[in-house]
Structure formats: C-alpha cells, structure tokens
Design an enzyme around this catalytic site. Structure first.
Site, PDB file in Angstrom:
ATOM      1  N   ASN A   1       0.927  -1.158  -0.029  1.00 42.04           N
ATOM      2  CA  ASN A   1       0.111   0.025  -0.082  1.00 42.04           C
ATOM      3  C   ASN A   1       0.774   1.343   0.020  1.00 42.04           C
ATOM      4  OD1 ASN A   1      -2.189   1.743   0.186  1.00 42.04           O
ATOM      5  ND2 ASN A   1      -2.000   1.452   2.249  1.00 42.04           N
TER       6      ASN A   1
ATOM      7  N   HIS B   1       5.069  16.035 -22.093  1.00 42.93           N
ATOM      8  CA  HIS B   1       5.025  15.145 -22.600  1.00 42.93           C
ATOM      9  C   HIS B   1       4.474  13.761 -21.734  1.00 42.93           C
ATOM     10  CE1 HIS B   1       7.295  16.599 -26.810  1.00 42.93           C
ATOM     11  NE2 HIS B   1       6.092  17.131 -26.363  1.00 42.93           N
ATOM     12  N   GLU B   2       3.413  13.526 -21.498  1.00 48.38           N
ATOM     13  CA  GLU B   2       3.009  12.377 -20.511  1.00 48.38           C
ATOM     14  C   GLU B   2       2.591  11.414 -21.916  1.00 48.38           C
ATOM     15  OE1 GLU B   2       3.079  11.112 -17.458  1.00 48.38           O
ATOM     16  OE2 GLU B   2       2.524   9.257 -18.739  1.00 48.38           O
TER      17      GLU B   2
ATOM     18  N   GLU C   1       6.454  13.658  -4.653  1.00 38.51           N
ATOM     19  CA  GLU C   1       5.250  13.803  -4.930  1.00 38.51           C
ATOM     20  C   GLU C   1       4.488  12.577  -3.976  1.00 38.51           C
ATOM     21  OE1 GLU C   1       5.391  12.995  -9.209  1.00 38.51           O
ATOM     22  OE2 GLU C   1       5.405  10.703  -8.776  1.00 38.51           O
TER      23      GLU C   1
ATOM     24  N   HIS D   1      10.393  11.257 -16.641  1.00 41.84           N
ATOM     25  CA  HIS D   1       9.749  10.499 -15.475  1.00 41.84           C
ATOM     26  C   HIS D   1       9.105   9.137 -15.753  1.00 41.84           C
ATOM     27  CE1 HIS D   1       9.597  14.299 -12.377  1.00 41.84           C
ATOM     28  NE2 HIS D   1      10.281  14.328 -13.559  1.00 41.84           N
ATOM     29  N   GLU D   2       9.392   8.349 -14.739  1.00 40.86           N
ATOM     30  CA  GLU D   2       8.955   6.752 -14.755  1.00 40.86           C
ATOM     31  C   GLU D   2       9.650   5.965 -15.793  1.00 40.86           C
ATOM     32  OE1 GLU D   2       6.057   9.227 -15.378  1.00 40.86           O
ATOM     33  OE2 GLU D   2       6.011   9.550 -13.464  1.00 40.86           O
TER      34      GLU D   2
END
Lengths: 698, 698
Positions: free
Chosen positions: B187, B408-409, B502, B477-478
């Site tokens: 979690n 840009h996601e 975040e 990111h990611e």
C-alpha cells in the site's frame, strides 16, 4: 420436408427469433437466441439452408464473456438502397442495397449491452458486433471471438493455411473434410511461415457446394481489430473465428462505443455474383479524405524484376553482412540495381512508352542485412546509397514528365518505420514523390506481434492516414489482406497480400489456376499489385541452369491487366524484354487501369474468368479472359459495347501451339471490326489467356 | 590464514588466472577460468575478499551459450588516467583513473570469441562482455546473462523489490539474508507493480558489511540492453544478474561487434568515496553532441504540485471518461490547472523571482482517460485544451524572459509517442520550448514490454538523441533509472526513476531516511528530478481531513537542493506558499544548480549526508546537510572555502523545536561571517536538515 421443418422451428422460437430477407428474397437470415441466451444465426438461400444454426459471442479477458445469458431488448429493421462512387475502382457507381436487422441484446447477469447488426444483400449476408456506450463496459480486452459458420455440406474449398504472417501460399483445392495444413508443400518460397495449426485456414475462403452453390466467407472493415482466420472442424463442415493474437495472447483492445469488423458470407448459384460483388467495400466507412485529387491511377515500370531474376541486387555491397559497414568495407560490387544511371534508363523507357511512374527498389542504405535477422534498425528511409543521386534522378524524371515511386521496405520493423515515417514522407514531398510502395518482409518488431494482429492492422491503416495527410498514395506489400479499407482511405490504392507473380521467378511459382482464384478471394477486399506483364516467361532465358518459370502464357500475362483489377499496374518485366516484343507490349501501353464499368462475363473459381471493362473518361473497352491449366474455347457476346458504335478490336491471344509450359511465348495478334451484336470465339491455351482492346472507330 | 589461502589458490591456477589492481592497490580483481572453462572473477579490498569466486557467462537463444569451454587467447592490460568535463555536473573536472585487464577468450566447442574487459578504479571494479566481430557470431539473442556477485558476508542492504516497471518504492533496510519482497508494504501509492518474485531486487544496491566496508552493485552504460535486476540467494549472500525480458521472454537482440553494459561493484570503507564517485559516468561513452550550448541548468516552477494536492486537475472535463468526448460532453468543470490564466500567474512568479522556466502539465488533450486503461492512442502531444492558449502563453513567457517547459505524458504508450515525436518536437521548436518533461505512467505499449526492457531502454535513449537533434533537453519520469548515459547525451539532463517527493502528497510517502539513501543508489547513475522545496509540509493545510505529509522539516526541503544533485531543479510548491515564507524561499532563489566542484563532507547511507558545492562560474558555495528520522548534531570545517576570502554565510536550519512530524515548519535563519578556517556546528532535527549559502564579501 426440409422446408416444413424450417417453418416449425420458426414458430417454436418466435419470441426470440427474427428473420430478414435480401432485397431479392433469395437469401434469408434468421437470428435467434438459444435457450442459454447465446445469439445464433442461420442462412437460407433459395429455400435451402446454407449456414445452419451457428452461435455468436465474444470472450472477454478478466470479466464475464459476452456469449450467453442474453435477452433481446429491441429489434430494428431498415432498408438501404444507395449508390456511392469510388475514387478509383472497377466501376464508377457502386450499388449498396441491403436490408438490415439490428438486434439489441442485454446480458441478464451483467446488465451489459451488445448489439448485433445484420445486413442482407442479394449476394450475401454480413454481420458485426456493436458494443454500445454503457457505464459498465468501457475499456475491454477481447480474448477470443466465438463466431461460427456451420456449413451444410462437404463443399469444394480453395484454402490457404492459417498463417498469421503470410498469405503468400498457393491455394489448395480440396473438400472441407480434407483440410489439413500438414499436407501442403512447405518448399514454396515463403521465407517466414507462422502456420497456427493443422486445422486453420485463411479467409476469404471460397467454396462450392455439390449442388453448385458458391459460398464465400470473409470479413470487411477490419479496423482496430485483428484479422480473422478460421478454425476448421473438417468432419462437421464447421468454421469458426480465430482472431490473430498479439505478443501476449490477447486479441483486441477496445473501448466502447465500438464495433467489430463485418463477418461476411457471400452466397450465389452464379459465381459472377461473387466475383463482381462490391459488398466488402460498401460495408466500409465512406471516404474520409476531403481532397482526393491526388489519388490517381498509375501504370509504372521499375528497377525490380531485374533483382528477382538475379541480374542485379537490392544491396550496394553484395556482402549481405552489415558487420562490414562498421569497418568502412561497404563497397560497391558492381551489381547494385538502383543506380542513378540505371534508373534514368527506366525513366527514359517510361517516358517513351507513356508510363506514369518509375519504382526504384534498393535506393536506400540498409539492404546489406535487411533480411531474416529480426533486426530493428535497418532502414532510415531517407539515406540513398552513394550511387543513387536522389536529386539528379528526380530532376531527370520531372523533366521527362514521369513520377517517381518511393520504396519503403520496413523488413518487418514497424517500430522503426513509425519512428521515421514523418521524415520519410517529408523526403518524398521534398522530391515530389506521390506514391510509395511499402514492404513488410520478415518477423514483426515489436517482437511477438504478427502481420495479422491488431497492432499491425492499426499500423497499415495508420500509414494510410498519415500518407493521406501528405497526399501520398500507398501500395503495401506483405501487409494483411485488405478488407475494403480503401473505400475509407482511397489513397491506399493497392496491396500485395497474396502470392504475387514474383514467386514465379525464384520458387515453385504459382500454378496456372492461381490467377483464376484470386479474384474470388484476395481481390474481394481490394486491388492487388500482382505485377503482371512478364514476357520472358522462363528464367532459363537469363541462366541456362534455371528451371523456374512463370506458369502462364505470354498472352495470359496481358489478360491479367484486365482480370486482376488494380488502379496501379506495373509492367513488371525488363525494358529490353518489352522492346523485343513491341506488338504484345502495345496492349500494356494501351490498357486502362481505372474503370467506368466492369462486366464479369464468365466465372468459375479456380478454372476461368472473363471480364470486360470500360475505361473511365473514355469509350474504350478491354477484355481479359484467363484459364487454368486446361485449355478453353468459348464464345463471347460483345453486347456490353455501345450499341451505336463500331469498334476496332485488337485481340492478343495464345498461338495455336501455345502452352504455358512448352511454348508460352507463342501468341497471335488479330485486329477485327466489331459491334455490340458481334460474338467472338476465344481459344485459351493451357495456362493461357486472351486480352482484347476495343477502340471505337469514329 | 585467509591471506595465505588466497595465495595458494592463486598459484594453483596461475595459467588461467590474472590479477589487476586499482591505482591505489587497495582493490584487486582476479580473473580465472574454472576447470569447466567458465570465466570467473573475485575481488579483494585491502586484502579482504569482498566478492568470492563468481562466474560469468551469457546464455544464447537457439545456439550454444557463451558460459563454458573457454580458453584464454590473450590478455591485455592498460592504465588510464584522464580528466573529462561534463557539460553540466557536480564538478567541472572528472577524473577517470583505472587499470584495465582485457581477457580475450575463445570457446573451444564453437570457435566463438568473447572478451571480458575489467576496469579497476580506486573506488570499485567494472566489467563488461564484449562480442567481437567474427564470422560465426553475427546476430544473436541473449536469453539470459549469468553474472554472479558472491558476497562474503550478511551485509546490511538497502533494497527495492525487483520490479520491471517501477523503482518508486521506499527502501527496505535489512540483512541480505532477510530479503523477501513478500514482506514489503504494497500500500505504497504505486499504481503499476510488476514485482518479478520474492527474491529479486533492483540495482543500484547499497550495502555495508559488519566490518564497515561499503559495497554497491550497479551497472553503467545500459545501451541497447535491458536493465539488470538481481536475483538473490539470501542464505548464500549471492546476487546474480536478472535481465528484464521482453514480451516473449527474450532479453536482448544484439549484433556483433557489440558490448554489454558495465557491471560495477563499488567498494570502500569510506562511504564518501561511493557517494561522490563518478565511475558510472566515466564508464559511458563521451559526449556525442557537438554543439552543447543549448544544454543549460535550470530552476523552474510549474503547474504541477497543485494537482498533486487536489487543488486542480490535469484533465479538462474531470469526468475521467473519454466515452463522453464522442458525445461532445467534454466540458470544463472548473478545476483544470493548465489554463492560460493560471499559467500566466506562474510565469509572473518565475519572472519576479528569477526562475528560468515554467512547467505546465495537463495543457494538452487526452487526460480524461489517460490512466490505467492500457490505451494506445491517448495523447497527440500537440493539441492544447481549449482553455490553454499556446501562443498567448508562450508570447507572455517570452516577454517576461521565462522559458516554457513542455510536458509529454505518454501514459506508457511509447508506440504512440514515437509516432508523434517529430511532430511534438516541431511544436516545441515552433513555440520556443527548450526542454521537455516526459512521463511513462502505466503499462507499456507495445504490450508485453516492461519499462526496464531493452525496447524501452532504447526508447529513452532514442528520445534523448532525437531531442538532441532538435536542441531540446529531456527530463524523463517513470523511465528506467539512468546509468550515466547523460555523459554521452548531456541533454538528457535529469530523470525521476525513483520515489520522488510527490508520493508525500497522496500516499504513505517517503520515510525521512529516503533522501539519505538516494545519493548512494539512484543518483549514482544520473541527476534526479526529485522536486524538492515543499514548504506546506502537511496536506491538512489544504484539507483538514488529510493526514498525508512530507516526511521532512522545511529546512531539510531547502537542504535537498544541495544534497539531491540535479541541473534542473523545481521549486515544487505553490507560489502562494513561497510568498508566505519569503525568507526561506530566498535560499531556493539563491541556490545554484550547476557546479564547479562538490565536497562530500559526511556520509552514511540511510542516515545522513553533508555536501558542499561551489557554483560554476562564480565564487559562492552552498552546503546541504540532511538526516534521517534521527536528530543529528555535527560540526563542519569550512576548509573547502577559498583561503583568501571572507564569506557571508546564511544558515537555514531547523528551529529548536523542529520535528518532521510535529513541527516541520519551525526553522531559523542565521547570518554569520566565516572563512575557510571556521567551523560551524549544525543541529538537524528529526527528519531535518540545514542549508547554507556562502557569499564572498568583496
């Protein structure tokens, strides 16, 4: 008795059953829910059951499937009779005439809704699944489609093995009960085979019952969905949908509202009804391109056949080993086909003989190790070999009034192609190319995907859309077989997607019957770039030791320009070969490629085909007649010609002693005067054909 | 005794064994072939075995593996001691000093050749596989890599579960023998988890022996190869390479000549040697960008944190259901963050406070159903929402001297992103954007691929290359965690690729120790966009019912600008929050982001870190000191300062009663005068930190 039992059935299940007939009333489709709440249908033709009760349904991944526990919410019917006009086509007016039944279902266990839409044309039925917008079905994954086609007899069938990566097989003719892909000859020249089992075949699947009823199972409007192959239960005469999986076994990723492709069953006791049908196209969405003025029919020549016969190569260095490139060892070895000089020779030939375009394959870097290595970054689609001067070539072509046709071989690395697509198209625009021939030879990258999966279907359609944005026409090779998408994107002018003429150059080739079945199968979904026009039939012409040959007569090669519809037609042979046979070559120079109308005069799948076509924006007619390995004599009424005109008919026919194997280049040319009241006797040799041009005499 | 047995081993296998020492002689790497002809190595540090005999090898698909039956063909040694200059970095001069051993092997059963190259630095060893050009190894598929790391003690280890899609976990601190991914708290706010087993962890893997030796296993120069995770045999203290598979289980597709990434083992008894090491970067290829003038350090603010705290949303319509889009129901609902007006507010704030850039997330269409649906075509990267006027915003920013940062996601749909990349970059150039933040939230498309597989590694690097062509900087990111590729493409200025700030806004967050371990792990491979600078620590500030909070004091948020190196640093909190704490905000306004030099003064992984850095092209120094959940008192010598200067030191420190949980915003600011002879006592609260700016007094 049969008729009676049908009626009884009908009355017993009235509450859950619905019938819809074709405009002619010859075809009747019956829908009903089984007692499990599974949708099913059956089809009668002239009071005979052609498809017996066959169930319908969709399996979903990780949630309740849409294949049982349905109830009918509502029923809608409508009739449509309209004309639409393809940008390019076999005819300028296409009739779209059907009666529709829309069954709205809901699943009692989930409250999910599913619609099934049936359209009944005179020559066949079509149906699709529709997933309406609803709160509890938004994104979903199709793990399988359960569409059955239960036939009622052990028909003759022309089949290709269910291969997810290739349709480039010769057809096998057998009874349904004899289908077994283990029995095909694998030494057929196909580099990449992915046959999914012994009891799986491809669609379109052309059949003929013992009673003489023709049945064809296919699909239309495959958009955002994988290709449907057909599992066979040979002993039951049963086919069922087998969707092509992706890398992890899923079939399709969808979001409601959406639809499946149309599943089609064409039925007629006249084979001409099937071969001439425009049902597949009509089932697609109307044209989405606003300005279609850039879409033009095209005859072209190209630096291409010379590679197939071994005269030259695609690659510059001949080493077939790009390891050498790193060492600066990528040096010309003297057999590279796509040189500036050689291309100019083709441009000169095209200009001299009135061809619209010149294709050049092997112009760009990468061919050293393009094939068979599952390599991702082979081509960049913009870098010419040092001996191909892009500007010089395109300037030269422009000065001669010839269009250059770009070539994009992807080697199956679609990921790489998509990364470069904008740049590749920009280069084309910069140099004035208006058409591209694309290729997908080899295993697909993203790895694990098949040529026929949803990812690739989306890719082909995506390329067509991007090309349309750039006012570019596409002729794709080794893509999945078309299902009428060129109604929607008419710049997708042609595809290969079947076993083309090239196989005759370097493999067991295409048997003489091959071209007599393709119009009943592959061509139902869209034009094929078959590359006809080979005059030097035997490869021994180039190398005495070679035994390969084209399996037709020369005259049949001419007839193919008419029987094998495409708005882009290649004169595939070498310029020097055409120059040796100027009289025969005249037909290729004359023949139209875009048509006002087409009349299928004689048709028997796998045996023969005779078609006459009238050019668009002109008064000339052209006739093509072909046969399989058996010679054929027939008589044709010319009543398709305008009754108020006289015509000069130039008949290009097999010579008296012609024979595809022993004497293929034996042909005669005869010029006669005819009217619409004339009849012409045709003699077609074994593997032969006849081509005729009809020119009005003022 | 241990030393003796080592010597005996050495003499017994002399013919097949080779040693190489670090420049300092503290580290010795020994290579040998086992009696099966398997390559192996071991590592000694200060005469103690840190890595015992560990085998090496590569499994190949469909052919003989490269893991046994080798003989040594030749041995090569060399020494390198050079300085290189990163475009942006923690220091302007990087020393690359190592001794190299190159072992050329051939496989007696196949005649295939394989080289293994070892580099021994003072702070660690590195080795890679090299596949030389050879006639019988051209294309090949790696099905597995068999690289062992056999450690010699049950070290303390900071580990993340081996997840092929995410590194955004908090670290677990345990003994090696206790590693078990089943025991972590799931979690943790991570949306997509793909943990590959219970005994698999990620690298970089930071450890400490009971004797106080620090050991770090990582890799460098991951190019055209998947990320290496580490299988664990906890009871044996053994780690071994676990390459991330592709959709069909293959690991890497290669063509000789080529190399694997470097496998690295850093070893020192001083933790500062590891946290300050530039070995990973030095192992990468030198810069491939000719004109690097467009690569500039950047401090920025952005429309971003307000979405994380729930004040606004990325999406325009708030429905999170693009089904509605089709019905024209995509209507604004009043909480969209990326409006023209709101963006101007951030531009004003940036201009007023001297920030270089403004990031805007949620400016473009697609956010209605971007997340969690594995949907392929979400974003087109060029279409703004109706309430975001691209021209107005960029004109306004230009007039104020502020650069806009594009967002840009991809939602993981890399296939879609690559299709649009040229267009997306063109839009950026048209509007003068010089940097892009990219995102990869969600399951990857092509489906079946993982974030850490070869396909995706190639994607991230490809984007960096395309961006370089367009003179664009990338902050991804990611993506997979960096391994020094920003030496080669320094426009790849930063990445997230770890659990960022975040998570504190909406999950259990990051424990206070989190920022004290990242510099020993994630940051070894490249800068991290951690987004520090949150002043309103507790989310109850926005919504009384919320219990989430940042797990640091406010002063520590300032210190992170120094301890968490990145040449692009966000002031992540809301403008209105900064305006309420102008004195603390002054540090963020002042702090540099590109450095002439860095001095790691104190370091203990998972406990504390103190670093001082001198700005590039200036004389200011900045110091950051952070601690974990334990308060800390320390004294720092300022002997890093120039000996001939006086400095005004502004000290931003935790207040007397500060505590990350109960009183996080309690801070003091003290201004004193210091010289290089001064010492400063620092008090860090629980979860606290100190930030200091040193400004020379003329």
């Amino acid at each position: 008795m049969r008729k009676l039992s049908l009626l009884v059935l009908f009355f017993c299940t009235i509450s859950n059953a619905q019938n819809i007939a074709s405009p002619s009333k010859n075809l009747i489709l019956s829908f009903q829910l089984t007692k499990e709440g599974t949708p099913s249908y059956s089809v009668q033709y002239k009071n005979k059951t052609i498809v017996s009760e066959s169930s319908l349904g969709i399996k979903l991944k990780e949630t309740t499937s849409l294949d049982a526990n349905f109830k009918i919410d509502s029923i809608g019917q409508k009739s449509v009779n309209e004309i639409w006009h393809p940008v390019l086509g076999e005819q300028s007016n296409v009739k779209n005439n059907y009666n529709q039944l829309k069954v709205s279902l809901s699943q009692t266990t989930t409250n999910r809704r599913l619609n099934i839409i049936f359209k009944v044309y005179d020559e066949g039925v079509a149906f699709r699944y529709e997933f309406p917008k609803q709160s509890n079905l938004n994104y979903f994954i199709i793990s399988d489609e359960k569409t059955q086609f239960n036939l009622t007899g052990n028909h003759k069938v022309f089949w290709l093995p269910g291969d997810f990566d290739s349709q480039e097989y010769p057809y096998t003719e057998s009874k349904i009960s004899e289908i077994n892909t283990d029995n095909i000859d694998r030494n057929n020249g196909i580099g990449l085979k992915s046959i999914a089992g012994k009891s799986i075949v491809q669609s379109p699947l052309m059949m003929k019952s013992e009673e003489g009823v023709y049945v064809n199972i296919f699909e239309a409007a495959v958009v955002n969905y994988p290709v449907m192959h057909l599992d066979v239960a040979p002993e039951k005469y049963q086919f069922s949908s087998h969707l092509v999986p992706n890398a992890i076994g899923d079939k399709a990723y969808l979001q409601a509202p959406c639809v499946s492709p149309w599943r089609t069953i064409m039925i007629s006791d006249d084979a001409r009804d099937i071969v001439s049908s425009k049902m597949i196209f009509s089932l697609n969405e109307p044209c989405k391109i606003e300005d279609t003025s850039f879409i033009k029919p095209m005859k072209f020549v190209g630096v291409w056949w010379e590679m197939h016969i071994g005269k030259s190569t695609w690659d510059y260095a001949g080493s077939q080993n790009a390891q050498n490139a790193a060492d600066g060892q990528l040096k010309p070895y003297g057999k590279h086909g796509a040189t500036t000089e050689n291309t100019k020779r083709y441009i000169d030939f095209a200009a001299k003989n009135g061809f619209d375009g010149v294709l050049v394959e092997g112009w760009n870097t990468g061919w050293e190790d393009w094939f068979g290595n599952w390599k991702e970054n082979v081509f960049d689609f913009v870098t010419p070999y040092p001996d191909f001067n892009l500007k010089e070539v395109t300037d030269y072509a422009k000065a001669k009034g010839v269009n250059m046709i770009m070539h994009h071989e992807t080697s199956g690395s679609v990921a790489n192609y998509e990364r470069h697509l904008d740049r590749a198209f920009k280069l084309m625009k910069d140099y004035g190319y208006t058409a591209v021939k694309s290729g997908y030879v080899g295993r697909i990258i993203p790895r694990g995907e098949f040529h026929d999966g949803q990812t690739m279907v989306n890719h082909y359609n995506f390329v067509a859309q991007r090309a349309a944005e750039n006012k570019i026409m596409v002729d794709s090779h080794e893509s999945s077989r078309p299902t009428g998408f060129n109604r929607t994107y008419p710049n997708y002018v042609a595809a290969e997607a079947a076993r083309g003429n090239e196989f005759n150059a370097w493999s067991v080739g295409n048997p003489p019957m091959h071209e007599t079945i393709l119009p009943f199968t592959r061509l139902l979904g869209g034009p094929m770039d078959y590359t006809p026009g080979i005059f030097e039939i035997k490869m021994s012409h180039y190398d005495k030791s070679k035994t390969e040959q084209v399996h037709t007569t020369l005259a049949k090669q001419l007839a193919l320009y008419v029987t094998m519809y495409s708005p882009v037609q290649m004169a595939a042979d070498l310029p020097e070969n055409y120059e040796r046979y100027p009289e025969a070559f005249q037909f290729i120079k004359d023949v139209a490629v875009d048509w006002q109308d087409s009349k299928y005069l004689e048709a028997e799948p796998g045996d023969y085909l005779t078609v006459a076509r009238k050019e668009k924006n002109g008064e000339r007619w052209f006739l093509g007649a072909i046969t399989d390995e058996h010679a054929r004599d027939t008589q044709i009424k010319l009543d398709f010609l305008s009754s108020n005109k006289k015509y000069k008919a130039v008949i290009y026919q097999d010579g008296k002693d012609a024979d595809w194997k022993n004497n293929p280049k034996n042909y005669d040319i005869e010029t006669i005067e005819v009217t619409s009241k004339s009849k012409i006797k045709l003699h077609l040799a074994n593997g032969g054909g006849t081509a005729i041009s009809f020119q009005p005499i003022n």
